[in-house]
Design a protein around this motif. Structure first.
Motif, mmCIF file in Angstrom:
data_model
loop_
_atom_site.group_PDB
_atom_site.id
_atom_site.type_symbol
_atom_site.label_atom_id
_atom_site.label_comp_id
_atom_site.label_asym_id
_atom_site.label_seq_id
_atom_site.Cartn_x
_atom_site.Cartn_y
_atom_site.Cartn_z
ATOM 1 N N ARG A 36 52.094 5.320 -12.318
ATOM 2 C CA ARG A 36 52.003 4.413 -11.179
ATOM 3 C C ARG A 36 53.391 4.067 -10.661
ATOM 4 O O ARG A 36 54.402 4.238 -11.356
ATOM 5 C CB ARG A 36 51.251 3.138 -11.557
ATOM 6 C CG ARG A 36 51.870 2.374 -12.699
ATOM 7 C CD ARG A 36 51.065 1.137 -13.032
ATOM 8 N NE ARG A 36 51.563 0.504 -14.246
ATOM 9 C CZ ARG A 36 51.318 -0.744 -14.594
ATOM 10 N NH1 ARG A 36 50.586 -1.508 -13.805
ATOM 11 N NH2 ARG A 36 51.782 -1.240 -15.706
ATOM 12 N N ILE A 87 55.478 0.847 -8.914
ATOM 13 C CA ILE A 87 55.465 -0.595 -8.663
ATOM 14 C C ILE A 87 56.659 -0.943 -7.788
ATOM 15 O O ILE A 87 57.809 -0.670 -8.152
ATOM 16 C CB ILE A 87 55.499 -1.394 -9.982
ATOM 17 C CG1 ILE A 87 54.253 -1.064 -10.815
ATOM 18 C CG2 ILE A 87 55.583 -2.892 -9.701
ATOM 19 C CD1 ILE A 87 54.268 -1.684 -12.202
ATOM 20 N N THR A 98 58.603 -3.977 -5.681
ATOM 21 C CA THR A 98 58.669 -5.436 -5.620
ATOM 22 C C THR A 98 59.961 -5.892 -4.973
ATOM 23 O O THR A 98 60.962 -5.165 -4.955
ATOM 24 C CB THR A 98 58.547 -6.040 -7.044
ATOM 25 O OG1 THR A 98 58.504 -7.460 -6.955
ATOM 26 C CG2 THR A 98 59.718 -5.627 -7.929
ATOM 27 N N SER A 126 48.241 -12.968 0.376
ATOM 28 C CA SER A 126 48.600 -11.587 0.687
ATOM 29 C C SER A 126 49.146 -11.471 2.104
ATOM 30 O O SER A 126 50.138 -10.780 2.351
ATOM 31 C CB SER A 126 47.379 -10.682 0.522
ATOM 32 O OG SER A 126 47.697 -9.360 0.902
ATOM 33 N N LEU A 152 46.543 1.968 -3.413
ATOM 34 C CA LEU A 152 46.804 0.539 -3.613
ATOM 35 C C LEU A 152 45.626 -0.138 -4.312
ATOM 36 O O LEU A 152 45.811 -0.948 -5.226
ATOM 37 C CB LEU A 152 47.078 -0.127 -2.267
ATOM 38 C CG LEU A 152 48.397 0.239 -1.577
ATOM 39 C CD1 LEU A 152 48.403 -0.273 -0.144
ATOM 40 C CD2 LEU A 152 49.589 -0.314 -2.342
ATOM 41 N N THR A 153 44.409 0.208 -3.913
ATOM 42 C CA THR A 153 43.220 -0.399 -4.506
ATOM 43 C C THR A 153 43.084 -0.031 -5.974
ATOM 44 O O THR A 153 42.716 -0.869 -6.814
ATOM 45 C CB THR A 153 41.954 0.053 -3.739
ATOM 46 O OG1 THR A 153 42.073 -0.333 -2.367
ATOM 47 C CG2 THR A 153 40.698 -0.573 -4.332
ATOM 48 N N GLY A 200 45.482 0.692 -7.976
ATOM 49 C CA GLY A 200 46.627 0.239 -8.760
ATOM 50 C C GLY A 200 47.642 1.326 -9.065
ATOM 51 O O GLY A 200 48.618 1.075 -9.778
ATOM 52 N N GLU A 255 51.503 -0.262 -6.533
ATOM 53 C CA GLU A 255 51.408 -1.722 -6.430
ATOM 54 C C GLU A 255 52.618 -2.235 -5.658
ATOM 55 O O GLU A 255 53.760 -1.882 -5.972
ATOM 56 C CB GLU A 255 51.374 -2.354 -7.821
ATOM 57 C CG GLU A 255 51.316 -3.878 -7.809
ATOM 58 C CD GLU A 255 51.327 -4.484 -9.210
ATOM 59 O OE1 GLU A 255 51.504 -5.711 -9.320
ATOM 60 O OE2 GLU A 255 51.174 -3.727 -10.192
ATOM 61 N N ALA A 296 54.178 -5.849 -4.599
ATOM 62 C CA ALA A 296 53.970 -7.274 -4.888
ATOM 63 C C ALA A 296 55.297 -8.007 -4.911
ATOM 64 O O ALA A 296 56.352 -7.408 -5.160
ATOM 65 C CB ALA A 296 53.274 -7.434 -6.238
ATOM 66 N N TYR A 354 55.231 -11.926 -9.238
ATOM 67 C CA TYR A 354 54.062 -11.321 -9.877
ATOM 68 C C TYR A 354 54.430 -10.485 -11.103
ATOM 69 O O TYR A 354 53.537 -10.035 -11.828
ATOM 70 C CB TYR A 354 53.320 -10.431 -8.872
ATOM 71 C CG TYR A 354 52.455 -11.168 -7.895
ATOM 72 C CD1 TYR A 354 52.828 -12.415 -7.389
ATOM 73 C CD2 TYR A 354 51.257 -10.635 -7.443
ATOM 74 C CE1 TYR A 354 52.046 -13.091 -6.468
ATOM 75 C CE2 TYR A 354 50.454 -11.300 -6.522
ATOM 76 C CZ TYR A 354 50.864 -12.536 -6.042
ATOM 77 O OH TYR A 354 50.082 -13.196 -5.134
ATOM 78 N N SER A 395 55.645 3.657 -15.743
ATOM 79 C CA SER A 395 55.741 3.267 -14.337
ATOM 80 C C SER A 395 57.132 3.573 -13.776
ATOM 81 O O SER A 395 58.119 3.621 -14.517
ATOM 82 C CB SER A 395 55.475 1.766 -14.175
ATOM 83 O OG SER A 395 54.222 1.409 -14.707
#
Length: 334
Positions: free
Chosen positions: A168, A170, A172, A190, A217-218, A220, A223, A225, A229, A238
Motif C-alpha cells: 500500500r 500512504i 500524509t 473529510s 482508496l476504498t 486502503g 491512503e 490522510a 491520523y 508500505s
C-alpha cells in the motif's frame, strides 16, 4: 631566401562529429536548428553542419565539450525521447559542472510510465534523490517549490506498488495551514481536510488511471490522510510519504518516523524556507537534520533552485528570493 613564416596565430583545429544514420539531424539539432543555436550560444566555438557531418572550430576544450554533448544527446534520442530546449540546456549545465554522472544517464532514467508519458528525473540532484530512495529506508527530500520532491517520491511509491515491493501507499501531510479554523469550515471532516491533501490527489491522477483511484482508496491500497491520523499506528509493507514536512513540530516528526514498520519505506519532503508554524515553534524538518544526519540507512537529498522543473521563471523567482533573504540575514548579523 626570405623567411615567409607568419607570426599570426594558427587557426584552431576543427573537430568533426558524424550524426549516426539512425538519428535524424532534425531530432538532434531541433526544428529550424533550434537546439543548434542553443549550443552555439553556450560555447565559444563555431559549428558548421552539412548533411550528417558536424564540424566544430574553436578552443580545443570547447570543441571537445561540444562533441561530448552531441554524443550524449544522440544517446538520449536513441532511448526514444524527444529532445527539448530544457534537455539540451540541462545537458550543457551537467557537462560544464563536470559531474561524474553523464547527462544521458540522468535524463534517460525511466521511473514510471503511465498514460502515455514517462516520468524521469530532469536534473542531477533529482536523479541522486531517486537513487537515495532506492538505497535508503528513510529519505528526506529538502528543497524549494517546483523541484519535484513530492512528485518523484509519488512516482517511486507507485513503482514500488506495481512491483509488489509494498502492499500500500500512504500519503500524509500536516493540515497546519487550517489551524483552529478547521472546525469552522463547512462539511464533514473529510471535506474539511481535502483542500490540504489535494496536491497529493493531483499527483496521483498523473500516475494512475483516474477511474481506478476511488477503488484503491476504498480498499486502503492507497491512503491519503492528515498527519494526525498516523498517531499510534505501525505501518508495515508500505511506502509512506510525508509532504510539507517543514510544517511539522519536532514532536510530530518523531511521532511520524517511529510509525515505520517492517518492509516499509519512508520519504519526507519539505521546504525549510516556507514554514507556516506559529512564531517561536521550531520546524521538525529543521531539527531532524541535526539529529539524524549520521544515522545509517537514512538519506538526505538537497535540491536547489537549479532543480526547479516548473516554468523556468519559477527557478529565477526562487533564486531571487534566496538572494534577498541571504542579504537580509547579512544585514541583521551586522
Amino acid at each position: 631566401m626570405t623567411d615567409d613564416t607568419s607570426t599570426d596565430q594558427a587557426p584552431a583545429p576543427a573537430h568533426s562529429f558524424t550524426i549516426p544514420s539512425s538519428v535524424s539531424a532534425v531530432s538532434l539539432l531541433g526544428p529550424s536548428d533550434e537546439f543548434l543555436r542553443i549550443i552555439e550560444g553556450a560555447f565559444d566555438a563555431r559549428i558548421h553542419v552539412r548533411g550528417n557531418a558536424v564540424t566544430v572550430t574553436g578552443e580545443p576544450s570547447e570543441a571537445a565539450l561540444i562533441e561530448r554533448l552531441l554524443d550524449e544527446l544522440v544517446t538520449i534520442v536513441r532511448t526514444g525521447q524527444h529532445l527539448t530546449t530544457e534537455t539540451v540546456e540541462r545537458s550543457i549545465a551537467m557537462l560544464r559542472a563536470e559531474t561524474e554522472e553523464k547527462p544521458a544517464e540522468v535524463l534517460s532514467l525511466d521511473i514510471l510510465s503511465s498514460r502515455g508519458r514517462t516520468i524521469r528525473p530532469k536534473s542531477l540532484n533529482q536523479k541522486r534523490y531517486v537513487d537515495a530512495i532506492d538505497k535508503h529506508t528513510v529519505v528526506f527530500g529538502i528543497g524549494p517549490a517546483g523541484t519535484g520532491k513530492t512528485y518523484l517520491a509519488m512516482a517511486k511509491a507507485v513503482q514500488a506498488l506495481q512491483a509488489k515491493d509494498v502492499n500500500r501507499i500512504i500519503l500524509t501531510r500536516p493540515a497546519v495551514e487550517a489551524g483552529e479554523n478547521l472546525g469552522f469550515l463547512p462539511g464533514t471532516l473529510s471535506e474539511k481536510i481535502d483542500p490540504y491533501l489535494r496536491p497529493l490527489y493531483d499527483a496521483l491522477h498523473d500516475m494512475i488511471d483516474p477511474e481506478s483511484i476511488p477503488k484503491l482508496l476504498t480498499s486502503g491500497v492507497i491512503e491519503v490522510a492528515p498527519l494526525a491520523y498516523m498517531r499510534g499506528r505501525s505501518l508495515n509493507d508500505s511506502f509512506i510519504i510525508l509532504d510539507e514536512a517543514q510544517n511539522t513540530t519536532p514532536e510530530q516528526m518523531k511521532m511520524f518516523l517511529t510509525r515505520l514498520g517492517f518492509g516499509s519505506k519512508m520519504v519526507v519532503t519539505g521546504d525549510i524556507s516556507q514554514v507556516d508554524l506559529p512564531s517561536g515553534t521550531r520546524s521538525g524538518l529543521r531539527v531532524v537534520r541535526e539529529i539524524l544526519t549520521d544515522v545509517k540507512d537514512i538519506g538526505f537529498s538537497m535540491l536547489t533552485a537549479q532543480d526547479v522543473v516548473r516554468h523556468r521563471l519559477v527557478g529565477r523567482i526562487v533564486e531571487a528570493y534566496d538572494r534577498y533573504e541571504a542579504a537580509g540575514e547579512r544585514r541583521r548579523s551586522q
